[in-house]
Design a protein around this motif. Structure first.
Motif, PDB file in Angstrom:
ATOM      1  N   THR A 146       0.819  -1.219   0.000  1.00 57.25           N
ATOM      2  CA  THR A 146       0.000   0.000   0.000  1.00 57.25           C
ATOM      3  C   THR A 146       0.851   1.267   0.000  1.00 57.25           C
ATOM      4  O   THR A 146       0.331   2.342  -0.271  1.00 57.25           O
ATOM      5  CB  THR A 146      -0.963   0.044   1.206  1.00 57.25           C
ATOM      6  N   GLU A 147       2.127   1.129   0.268  1.00 61.38           N
ATOM      7  CA  GLU A 147       3.023   2.277   0.306  1.00 61.38           C
ATOM      8  C   GLU A 147       3.597   2.639  -1.074  1.00 61.38           C
ATOM      9  O   GLU A 147       4.300   3.628  -1.207  1.00 61.38           O
ATOM     10  CB  GLU A 147       4.150   2.021   1.302  1.00 61.38           C
ATOM     11  N   VAL A 148       3.265   1.827  -2.085  1.00 58.32           N
ATOM     12  CA  VAL A 148       3.735   2.123  -3.438  1.00 58.32           C
ATOM     13  C   VAL A 148       2.992   3.361  -3.941  1.00 58.32           C
ATOM     14  O   VAL A 148       1.761   3.360  -4.029  1.00 58.32           O
ATOM     15  CB  VAL A 148       3.486   0.921  -4.388  1.00 58.32           C
ATOM     16  N   PRO A 149       3.724   4.435  -4.234  1.00 61.12           N
ATOM     17  CA  PRO A 149       3.059   5.697  -4.587  1.00 61.12           C
ATOM     18  C   PRO A 149       2.268   5.657  -5.901  1.00 61.12           C
ATOM     19  O   PRO A 149       1.354   6.442  -6.090  1.00 61.12           O
ATOM     20  CB  PRO A 149       4.202   6.708  -4.668  1.00 61.12           C
ATOM     21  N   SER A 150       2.609   4.754  -6.792  1.00 67.38           N
ATOM     22  CA  SER A 150       1.949   4.738  -8.098  1.00 67.38           C
ATOM     23  C   SER A 150       0.642   3.940  -8.119  1.00 67.38           C
ATOM     24  O   SER A 150      -0.011   3.869  -9.162  1.00 67.38           O
ATOM     25  CB  SER A 150       2.913   4.184  -9.160  1.00 67.38           C
ATOM     26  N   LEU A 151       0.250   3.348  -6.995  1.00 69.73           N
ATOM     27  CA  LEU A 151      -1.000   2.589  -6.967  1.00 69.73           C
ATOM     28  C   LEU A 151      -2.191   3.519  -7.118  1.00 69.73           C
ATOM     29  O   LEU A 151      -2.228   4.612  -6.554  1.00 69.73           O
ATOM     30  CB  LEU A 151      -1.135   1.805  -5.658  1.00 69.73           C
ATOM     31  N   GLU A 178      -8.367   2.490  -6.919  1.00 76.65           N
ATOM     32  CA  GLU A 178      -9.064   1.209  -7.081  1.00 76.65           C
ATOM     33  C   GLU A 178      -8.195   0.039  -6.616  1.00 76.65           C
ATOM     34  O   GLU A 178      -8.682  -0.905  -6.004  1.00 76.65           O
ATOM     35  CB  GLU A 178      -9.477   0.986  -8.542  1.00 76.65           C
ATOM     36  N   GLU A 179      -6.910   0.120  -6.911  1.00 78.35           N
ATOM     37  CA  GLU A 179      -5.990  -0.933  -6.494  1.00 78.35           C
ATOM     38  C   GLU A 179      -5.842  -0.950  -4.976  1.00 78.35           C
ATOM     39  O   GLU A 179      -5.819  -2.027  -4.362  1.00 78.35           O
ATOM     40  CB  GLU A 179      -4.628  -0.735  -7.169  1.00 78.35           C
ATOM     41  N   LEU A 180      -5.776   0.224  -4.378  1.00 79.41           N
ATOM     42  CA  LEU A 180      -5.704   0.306  -2.916  1.00 79.41           C
ATOM     43  C   LEU A 180      -6.975  -0.245  -2.280  1.00 79.41           C
ATOM     44  O   LEU A 180      -6.925  -0.906  -1.238  1.00 79.41           O
ATOM     45  CB  LEU A 180      -5.468   1.746  -2.473  1.00 79.41           C
ATOM     46  N   GLY A 239      -7.069  -3.252   0.306  1.00 79.84           N
ATOM     47  CA  GLY A 239      -7.731  -3.037   1.595  1.00 79.84           C
ATOM     48  C   GLY A 239      -8.799  -4.079   1.873  1.00 79.84           C
ATOM     49  O   GLY A 239      -8.929  -4.571   3.005  1.00 79.84           O
ATOM     50  N   GLU A 240      -9.566  -4.433   0.863  1.00 79.57           N
ATOM     51  CA  GLU A 240     -10.604  -5.455   1.021  1.00 79.57           C
ATOM     52  C   GLU A 240      -9.980  -6.814   1.351  1.00 79.57           C
ATOM     53  O   GLU A 240     -10.468  -7.542   2.217  1.00 79.57           O
ATOM     54  CB  GLU A 240     -11.451  -5.550  -0.254  1.00 79.57           C
ATOM     55  N   LEU A 241      -8.899  -7.143   0.672  1.00 77.23           N
ATOM     56  CA  LEU A 241      -8.201  -8.404   0.960  1.00 77.23           C
ATOM     57  C   LEU A 241      -7.685  -8.420   2.393  1.00 77.23           C
ATOM     58  O   LEU A 241      -7.845  -9.414   3.117  1.00 77.23           O
ATOM     59  CB  LEU A 241      -7.042  -8.611  -0.017  1.00 77.23           C
ATOM     60  N   ILE A 242      -7.073  -7.331   2.805  1.00 73.25           N
ATOM     61  CA  ILE A 242      -6.529  -7.246   4.167  1.00 73.25           C
ATOM     62  C   ILE A 242      -7.648  -7.393   5.192  1.00 73.25           C
ATOM     63  O   ILE A 242      -7.518  -8.143   6.168  1.00 73.25           O
ATOM     64  CB  ILE A 242      -5.752  -5.929   4.365  1.00 73.25           C
ATOM     65  N   SER A 243      -8.768  -6.708   4.984  1.00 74.28           N
ATOM     66  CA  SER A 243      -9.860  -6.786   5.964  1.00 74.28           C
ATOM     67  C   SER A 243     -10.445  -8.183   6.031  1.00 74.28           C
ATOM     68  O   SER A 243     -10.785  -8.666   7.118  1.00 74.28           O
ATOM     69  CB  SER A 243     -10.938  -5.738   5.671  1.00 74.28           C
ATOM     70  N   ASN A 244     -10.540  -8.872   4.903  1.00 71.26           N
ATOM     71  CA  ASN A 244     -11.024 -10.252   4.919  1.00 71.26           C
ATOM     72  C   ASN A 244     -10.060 -11.173   5.661  1.00 71.26           C
ATOM     73  O   ASN A 244     -10.488 -12.077   6.386  1.00 71.26           O
ATOM     74  CB  ASN A 244     -11.261 -10.767   3.499  1.00 71.26           C
ATOM     75  N   MET A 245      -8.774 -10.936   5.497  1.00 74.68           N
ATOM     76  CA  MET A 245      -7.786 -11.764   6.192  1.00 74.68           C
ATOM     77  C   MET A 245      -7.825 -11.521   7.699  1.00 74.68           C
ATOM     78  O   MET A 245      -7.764 -12.466   8.484  1.00 74.68           O
ATOM     79  CB  MET A 245      -6.388 -11.510   5.631  1.00 74.68           C
TER      80      MET A 245
END
Length: 85
Positions: free
Chosen positions: A32-37, A40-42, A46-52
């Motif tokens: 998430t720290e990649v500045p070019s994201l 929508e990609e973030l 975020g959705e993946l992280i919250s599900n995990m």
């Protein structure tokens, strides 16, 4: 959060180890720290992280003696209750 995803991840944790999920969360958080994201990609990350994190919560309830189905339902009720507030 998606209950089918959390249910699948919970089964994965039961079959393998929660360390895999924890390490994946750490990896995704670092991405998430990649500045070019794009936003929508973030959002997807975020959705993946919250599900995990949800699956880890459910797994903790199961370890504490709650049946899997009951733990999943209780977790989703908490999530829905938090959304309503």
């Amino acid at each position: 959060m998606k209950l089918p995803v959390i249910k699948h991840l919970t089964s994965f944790i039961e079959e393998n180890d929660e360390d895999f999920v924890i390490e994946t969360i750490e990896t995704l958080e670092a991405l998430t720290e990649v500045p070019s994201l794009k936003d929508e990609e973030l959002d997807v990350i975020g959705e993946l992280i919250s599900n995990m994190y949800g699956a880890l919560e459910v797994q903790k309830m199961i370890k504490d003696g709650t049946e899997k189905k009951e733990a999943l339902n209780a977790f989703m009720q908490r999530v829905l209750g938090a959304i309503d507030q």
